[in-house]
Design a protein around this motif. Sequence first.
Motif, PDB file in Angstrom:
ATOM      1  N   PHE A  53       4.912   0.896  14.535  1.00  0.00           N
ATOM      2  CA  PHE A  53       5.597   2.132  14.142  1.00  0.00           C
ATOM      3  C   PHE A  53       5.649   2.257  12.620  1.00  0.00           C
ATOM      4  N   SER A  54       6.007   1.182  11.941  1.00  0.00           N
ATOM      5  CA  SER A  54       6.083   1.194  10.477  1.00  0.00           C
ATOM      6  C   SER A  54       4.714   1.433   9.857  1.00  0.00           C
ATOM      7  N   MET A  55       3.679   0.861  10.458  1.00  0.00           N
ATOM      8  CA  MET A  55       2.318   1.079   9.965  1.00  0.00           C
ATOM      9  C   MET A  55       1.924   2.544  10.103  1.00  0.00           C
ATOM     10  N   ILE A  56       2.294   3.146  11.218  1.00  0.00           N
ATOM     11  CA  ILE A  56       1.985   4.564  11.437  1.00  0.00           C
ATOM     12  C   ILE A  56       2.681   5.432  10.396  1.00  0.00           C
ATOM     13  N   ILE A  57       3.955   5.135  10.138  1.00  0.00           N
ATOM     14  CA  ILE A  57       4.690   5.885   9.116  1.00  0.00           C
ATOM     15  C   ILE A  57       4.022   5.709   7.758  1.00  0.00           C
ATOM     16  N   GLY A  58       3.592   4.482   7.447  1.00  0.00           N
ATOM     17  CA  GLY A  58       2.909   4.227   6.190  1.00  0.00           C
ATOM     18  C   GLY A  58       1.620   5.012   6.067  1.00  0.00           C
ATOM     19  N   VAL A  62       0.721   7.943   3.325  1.00  0.00           N
ATOM     20  CA  VAL A  62      -0.445   7.850   2.449  1.00  0.00           C
ATOM     21  C   VAL A  62      -1.301   9.114   2.567  1.00  0.00           C
ATOM     22  N   ILE A  63      -1.548   9.545   3.788  1.00  0.00           N
ATOM     23  CA  ILE A  63      -2.347  10.757   3.995  1.00  0.00           C
ATOM     24  C   ILE A  63      -1.636  11.978   3.429  1.00  0.00           C
ATOM     25  N   PHE A  64      -0.316  12.041   3.652  1.00  0.00           N
ATOM     26  CA  PHE A  64       0.464  13.160   3.119  1.00  0.00           C
ATOM     27  C   PHE A  64       0.404  13.179   1.592  1.00  0.00           C
ATOM     28  N   ILE A  85       5.008   9.206  -3.799  1.00  0.00           N
ATOM     29  CA  ILE A  85       5.044   9.198  -2.335  1.00  0.00           C
ATOM     30  C   ILE A  85       4.022   8.202  -1.793  1.00  0.00           C
ATOM     31  N   LEU A  86       2.864   8.132  -2.433  1.00  0.00           N
ATOM     32  CA  LEU A  86       1.835   7.167  -2.049  1.00  0.00           C
ATOM     33  C   LEU A  86       2.395   5.747  -2.121  1.00  0.00           C
ATOM     34  N   PHE A  93       3.741  -0.425   4.564  1.00  0.00           N
ATOM     35  CA  PHE A  93       2.804  -1.433   5.058  1.00  0.00           C
ATOM     36  C   PHE A  93       3.375  -2.836   4.845  1.00  0.00           C
ATOM     37  N   GLY A  94       3.922  -3.058   3.649  1.00  0.00           N
ATOM     38  CA  GLY A  94       4.483  -4.365   3.337  1.00  0.00           C
ATOM     39  C   GLY A  94       5.652  -4.715   4.223  1.00  0.00           C
TER      40      GLY A  94
END
Length: 200
Positions: A53-58, A62-64, A85-86, A93-94
């Motif tokens: 879930f955290s990876m998906i949010i990350g 990043v894409i946003f 934001i990036l 991720f961390g």
Amino acid sequence: MKNLLSLGWITSITFIFGTFIFGGLLEDYSFVSQTVSEIGEKGSTLVLEWQIFSMIIGIFLVIFSIGIISFARGNKLSFIPGIFILFTGFSEFGIAFFPSPHQLHNVIGLSMTVGYFSPLMFFLLWKDKLGIPFRRFSLIVFILVILGIFLNLTPAFAPTLYPLKYYGFVQRFLLFTFYIYIAYIGIQTTSHQKNLYNFP
């Protein structure tokens, strides 16, 4: 670009509702006293799920941020707010790789403070390009974020300021304020983009 900017509100809804859904799956989990990191802490039954879930949010962040940077360049605006934001996306991720109570988890969590300054960057660098209400809202959110950061850090130097049984609520105040702002940025930039396309 429109699809990238739409990730602003998509990310926010996903994060906010995701914390409630995952937290609700844990027995005896308290949304008031426990942090979101405790949902996926070491030993939790949802460690892997929370990491994903955290990876998906990350990834979403990043894409946003790429969408924000592209929007900024296309409208002759500073791309620096997008960089902030990036940074938040990379911090996610961390956090995913080092679940609580790993010592790096808190260090990386503190690094997210950089991303929390993005409302100030939008306020200072985008000025009135998206309208005065946008600039005012950015300033208000930044003030709320600073308040949230202060309250989140006080247990380290002033543990008697408020009962720690409310720490989960305090942390959510900071996180949800920031993510609601991310949604706002996504909606405002998408709307501005539509207005440009519809310009006679």
